[in-house]
Motif scaffolding. Structure first.
Motif, PDB file in Angstrom:
ATOM      1  N   GLY A  26      62.876 -36.076   9.675  1.00  0.00           N
ATOM      2  CA  GLY A  26      62.918 -36.558  11.044  1.00  0.00           C
ATOM      3  C   GLY A  26      62.037 -35.805  12.020  1.00  0.00           C
ATOM      4  O   GLY A  26      61.938 -36.186  13.195  1.00  0.00           O
ATOM      5  N   ASN A  27      61.388 -34.763  11.574  1.00  0.00           N
ATOM      6  CA  ASN A  27      60.497 -33.976  12.433  1.00  0.00           C
ATOM      7  C   ASN A  27      59.047 -34.369  12.188  1.00  0.00           C
ATOM      8  O   ASN A  27      58.600 -34.466  11.031  1.00  0.00           O
ATOM      9  CB  ASN A  27      60.663 -32.477  12.164  1.00  0.00           C
ATOM     10  N   ARG A  28      58.323 -34.608  13.256  1.00  0.00           N
ATOM     11  CA  ARG A  28      56.927 -35.019  13.153  1.00  0.00           C
ATOM     12  C   ARG A  28      56.050 -33.830  12.760  1.00  0.00           C
ATOM     13  O   ARG A  28      56.181 -32.736  13.300  1.00  0.00           O
ATOM     14  CB  ARG A  28      56.435 -35.597  14.479  1.00  0.00           C
ATOM     15  N   ILE A  29      55.151 -34.047  11.792  1.00  0.00           N
ATOM     16  CA  ILE A  29      54.205 -33.026  11.356  1.00  0.00           C
ATOM     17  C   ILE A  29      52.862 -33.324  11.997  1.00  0.00           C
ATOM     18  O   ILE A  29      52.314 -34.411  11.846  1.00  0.00           O
ATOM     19  CB  ILE A  29      54.069 -33.007   9.815  1.00  0.00           C
ATOM     20  N   ASP A  30      52.337 -32.359  12.730  1.00  0.00           N
ATOM     21  CA  ASP A  30      51.069 -32.546  13.432  1.00  0.00           C
ATOM     22  C   ASP A  30      49.910 -32.719  12.455  1.00  0.00           C
ATOM     23  O   ASP A  30      49.882 -32.125  11.372  1.00  0.00           O
ATOM     24  CB  ASP A  30      50.780 -31.353  14.337  1.00  0.00           C
ATOM     25  N   SER A  31      48.937 -33.549  12.861  1.00  0.00           N
ATOM     26  CA  SER A  31      47.720 -33.729  12.088  1.00  0.00           C
ATOM     27  C   SER A  31      46.678 -32.707  12.512  1.00  0.00           C
ATOM     28  O   SER A  31      46.707 -32.189  13.634  1.00  0.00           O
ATOM     29  CB  SER A  31      47.173 -35.146  12.284  1.00  0.00           C
TER      30      SER A  31
END
Length: 235
Positions: A26-31
């Protein structure tokens, strides 16, 4: 399994790829357009320009620290310090990022030129003479030797890679009298510079030209010694 998402990044290969959002628990991983993987900087188009710039800059910094930190000007001391603290920066994982552009090759070699030029009693000598007195090889040769050594390991099953899976091993025709061993590699058609200078392709010609006694070396150590001997005999 615990993952620190704040320190994790996703690298999208190829500059035209859409930046798809990725999530973990549920946590967004930065690009990111570049990541550091086990000490090697890799960008989205698999170029290593930034990595080369970084290691060259870091090597110059260490050279400056070396000359400021050592009171002694003994050549043996400086040589030992150089091969211990500076040269590994310029050689680490070179199988992955070894350059093919002249500007990158020269930029890396210039570091060693700069170091040897600063040594007492050597600054008036040519680069080749300085290397001879210090018993050092050019960094370009070191990268070539590193690649060929890994080829040797692959063919002797000292890696997890199967030779037949990664190399097109073929028996050379009799017309190719310059091929002197049984581990001849057929180079594939390379349509791009990147593919031609990939690890599996860039040293095929050099590998095929090695004498049989080098290729058939019984150990990695003997291969390295025989390789250097063959280079000296050839030139």
């Amino acid at each position: 399994l615990e993952v620190n998402v704040s320190k994790s990044h996703v690298l999208h290969l190829h500059k035209n790829n859409p930046l798809i959002e990725n999530f973990f628990n549920g946590n967004r991983i930065d690009s990111s357009d570049m990541i550091n993987d086990i000490g090697v900087d890799i960008d989205s188009v698999l170029h290593f320009d930034k990595h080369i710039d970084r290691i060259v800059a870091k090597a110059y910094t260490r050279i400056g620290l070396l000359f400021r930190g050592f009171v002694s000007r003994d050549l043996h001391v400086f040589r030992q310090a150089y091969i211990t603290y500076i040269r590994p920066l310029l050689e680490y994982a070179s199988n992955v990022w070894s350059p093919y552009l002249t500007m990158h090759i020269n930029a890396i070699e210039k570091v060693q030129r700069h170091f040897t030029k600063r040594l007492p009693d050597l600054h008036d000598l040519s680069y080749r003479e300085r290397l001879s007195l210090l018993n050092l090889d050019t960094l370009e040769y070191c990268r070539l030797a590193c690649d060929l050594t890994l080829y040797h390991k692959v063919f002797n099953n000292l890696t997890a890679w199967s030779p037949n899976e990664y190399f097109n091993v073929s028996v050379p025709p009799y017309s190719l009298h310059f091929v002197s061993h049984d581990y001849n590699i057929r180079k594939p058609m390379c349509r791009t510079n990147a593919f031609e200078n990939d690890f599996y392709n860039r040293c095929v010609s050099a590998w095929n030209s090695l004498p049989s006694f080098v290729v058939k070396s019984k150990s990695v150590a003997s291969f390295k010694n025989n390789l250097k001997l063959s280079i000296y005999l050839h030139f």
